[in-house]
Motif scaffolding. Structure first.
Motif, PDB file in Angstrom:
ATOM      1  N   GLU A 268       1.348  79.030  42.746  1.00 48.27           N
ATOM      2  CA  GLU A 268       2.508  79.653  43.397  1.00 48.27           C
ATOM      3  C   GLU A 268       2.507  79.375  44.896  1.00 48.27           C
ATOM      4  OE1 GLU A 268       5.010  80.784  41.861  1.00 48.27           O
ATOM      5  OE2 GLU A 268       4.146  81.008  39.856  1.00 48.27           O
ATOM      6  N   ALA A 269       1.331  79.387  45.500  1.00 48.18           N
ATOM      7  CA  ALA A 269       1.235  79.119  46.941  1.00 48.18           C
ATOM      8  C   ALA A 269       1.665  77.686  47.248  1.00 48.18           C
ATOM      9  CB  ALA A 269      -0.193  79.369  47.432  1.00 48.18           C
ATOM     10  N   LEU A 270       1.234  76.725  46.429  1.00 54.28           N
ATOM     11  CA  LEU A 270       1.632  75.320  46.629  1.00 54.28           C
ATOM     12  C   LEU A 270       3.152  75.185  46.524  1.00 54.28           C
ATOM     13  CD1 LEU A 270      -1.046  73.427  44.467  1.00 54.28           C
ATOM     14  CD2 LEU A 270      -0.804  73.310  46.957  1.00 54.28           C
ATOM     15  N   VAL A 271       3.721  75.797  45.479  1.00 57.69           N
ATOM     16  CA  VAL A 271       5.172  75.702  45.270  1.00 57.69           C
ATOM     17  C   VAL A 271       5.914  76.319  46.454  1.00 57.69           C
ATOM     18  CG1 VAL A 271       7.090  76.482  43.812  1.00 57.69           C
ATOM     19  CG2 VAL A 271       4.975  75.625  42.749  1.00 57.69           C
ATOM     20  N   GLY A 272       5.368  77.435  46.959  1.00 56.03           N
ATOM     21  CA  GLY A 272       6.015  78.126  48.067  1.00 56.03           C
ATOM     22  C   GLY A 272       6.009  77.324  49.362  1.00 56.03           C
ATOM     23  N   LEU A 273       5.040  76.426  49.510  1.00 57.48           N
ATOM     24  CA  LEU A 273       4.929  75.628  50.736  1.00 57.48           C
ATOM     25  C   LEU A 273       5.798  74.375  50.707  1.00 57.48           C
ATOM     26  CD1 LEU A 273       1.064  75.893  51.251  1.00 57.48           C
ATOM     27  CD2 LEU A 273       2.822  76.755  52.835  1.00 57.48           C
TER      28      LEU A 273
END
Ligand code: AMP
Ligand code: ZN
Ligand code: FE
Ligand code: FE
Length: 282
Positions: A268-273
């Protein structure tokens, strides 16, 4: 959630077509799979098409060929805009040089007595970005070595081996800038894969973190437990995300889809960035 963020299709040196890769990811019980062919996005459209009627999410990506400190290394890039010209141009330059270099490797193999031909390697690679694993398959076909792994020794194709010829590879800080310039995120692939040769120093990884690297691929078949523990400490120290993935290559490598996976919160963090592309659903 089972998330595998590193898999190859026959758009590079995997053996599944992109559609077969999607079907196999469903069979393997994955919820998310990233398609990360070497230096190309050519498989994205077919993989996306194959999602229809499945619950699988596709993360479009690529694995970039890089070099630093004289060491070949790989950078995973996710969720970038494939049309962004500066990054697209660099991938194209690397792919074009792969052809020159593969032809030179075939010549070396022939000079060393292996009866392989460029026509054979072209047939094996098909439409895929050509690489050493295709030449390894040609050496297996010719009866020179028993399997693909046996072709990756100093006698043949290993880094610095008798038949190895270097290719164009991007400086990783430059690669990170290109990926981010195209709205993507960059994760250093298998940074501790010492069986492939010398690995990049922690000081350089710190420099790459300062240059905008987002993560380290830590749970990978080429890392033993001690390496994973060391890399986890380094990631925490540098504020990098820790991913895990199979590096699936179909029948060209023994590893299965989902052999290592990524924590959903990290995904989720990767997608959010990322701003260059979104995960794709059917
Ligand atoms: P290339 O991109 O043409 O330089 O080939 C690199 C690819 O060869 C990697 O992505 C791996 O899939 C494979 N490879 C590299 N080293 C080894 C090894 N020691 N054993 C098996 N496969 C390897
Ligand atoms: Zn590969
Ligand atoms: Fe790799
Ligand atoms: Fe890979």
């Amino acid at each position: 959630m089972r998330i595998d963020l590193h898999a190859h299709s026959n758009a590079s040196d995997g053996t599944d077509s992109p559609a077969e890769l999607v079907r196999n990811a469903v069979v393997a019980g994955l919820d998310v799979v990233a398609l990360t062919d070497h230096d190309t996005t050519a498989g994205w459209a077919e993989a996306a098409e194959a999602l229809h009627g499945t619950a699988l999410t596709l993360v479009p990506g690529a694995e970039l060929s890089c070099r630093v400190e004289g060491i070949s290394m790989h950078m995973l890039a996710y969720l970038f805009d494939p049309e962004e010209p500066a990054f697209a141009r660099e991938r194209e330059l690397v792919r074009t040089d792969r052809v020159r270099r593969a032809q030179a490797i075939v010549e070396r193999c022939r000079a060393l007595g292996a009866p392989v031909t460029w026509e054979q390697v072209e047939r094996i690679a098909g439409r895929g970005a050509v690489g050493r694993p295709h030449i390894a398959s040609a050496l297996v076909e010719a009866g020179v070595v028993a399997d693909v792994d046996a072709a990756f020794t100093k006698d043949w194709l290993a880094n610095g081996g008798r038949a190895d010829v270097p290719k164009r590879e991007t400086d990783p800080a430059e690669a990170i800038a290109l990926v981010r310039g195209a709205g993507g995120v960059a994760v250093f692939a298998h940074p501790g894969a010492s069986k492939r040769g010398r690995t990049v120093s922690e000081a350089t990884i710190a420099d790459l973190a300062a240059a905008g690297l987002t993560g380290l691929e830590i749970d990978h078949m080429d890392h033993d437990e001690e390496t994973r523990a060391r890399l986890r400490g380094l990631a925490a120290e540098l504020g990098l995300l820790a991913t895990g993935s199979s590096d699936y290559h179909g029948s060209r490598k023994a590893v299965s889809l989902g052999a290592n996976t990524t924590d959903p919160a990290v995904y989720e963090a990767l997608v959010g960035l990322a701003t260059g592309a979104k995960p794709i659903t059917g």
